[in-house]
Design an enzyme around this catalytic site. Structure first.
Site: not given
Length: 261
Positions: A136, A118-119
């Site tokens: 992340g 994520h991200d």
């Protein structure tokens, strides 16, 4: 062409000439651009935004919810640019409230069994070899090559044109234009082969090399080295990019190699 054995949610927006092979599942709130090929047994979940002329191979899972206990179901995306290839069993998670999206740029090759959490923001023309793992909130520049079995710590930044050798553990930021190797990960020279392939002149490569000699090989601390680079080296985009990468590093840059060659 949509195969009868594939499932495409009515709310997905699929360009007319996308090929979707059997046993693939495409969820609601997905956008896929023209000319993209989706292999068998691919799962594309809510929030996926896939560009034109991509190739996604069997077993890949795109835009799954992040493996982050802080995620509360916010409406986020996983975005893949044009002409990017995602090989077998790659997993790319969508973003969290931090950046609201995970991004992979144009013309990238993400090889089998790699994971992009994520991200993460990944630039253009990147190559991640098999079993590359990004935690992340990682930022990867353009033309970055991560060799096989590389693992990158959360919140790290890897600069443009960097090359990281196979089996590396990336715990600190990797500045642009360099080669990184050994354990702990260290500066082992500039990525001269990659720079030549991308049209950098011999003079420009020498300039980058001289900057890194000051930063890594003259026994200055980082603050001293940056002051000397600014005072003695002509201002160029490459010089300024290196300086900004060092100054803006939240985790600190990797160290120079201090052992015997």
């Amino acid at each position: 062409m949509n195969q009868p054995l594939a499932y495409v949610h009515p709310g997905a927006k699929i360009a007319k000439n996308v090929v979707i092979e059997p046993f693939t599942t495409i969820h609601n709130n997905v956008v896929i651009g023209e000319g993209t090929w989706i292999g068998s047994n691919v799962t594309i979940m809510e929030g996926a935004r896939i560009g034109k002329n991509c190739n996604i191979f069997p077993g890949a899972v795109i835009s799954a919810p992040p493996q982050d206990l802080k995620y509360q179901g916010e409406d986020t995306t996983a975005e893949i640019g044009d002409n990017t290839t995602i090989r077998e069993c790659v997993t790319i998670n969508r973003g969290t409230i931090d950046r609201m999206k995970t991004v992979i740029g144009n013309n990238c090759l993400i090889m089998a069994y790699s994971h992009v959490a994520h991200d993460c923001f990944v630039g253009n023309f990147c190559i991640f070899s098999n079993n590359t793992n990004l935690a992340g909130h990682i930022t990867v520049g353009d033309y970055v090559v991560l060799a096989g079995l590389t693992a990158v710590h959360q919140f790290c930044t890897i600069g443009n044109h960097a090359f990281v050798t196979g089996g590396s553990l990336v715990r600190k930021d990797v500045p642009p234009f360099v080669k990184a190797a050994r354990e702990p990960l260290s500066y082992v020279g500039i990525n001269s082969v990659g720079l030549r392939r991308r049209g950098f002149t011999s003079e420009k490569i020498s300039e980058v090399q001289n900057i890194y000699r000051i930063l890594y090989q003259r026994n200055y601390n980082t603050t001293q080295a940056i002051e000397i680079i600014e005072a003695e080296m002509e201002a160029t985009p490459e010089r300024d990019e290196i300086i900004m990468a060092v100054r803006n590093s939240s985790r600190g840059i990797m160290k120079g190699y201090t052992g015997m060659y």
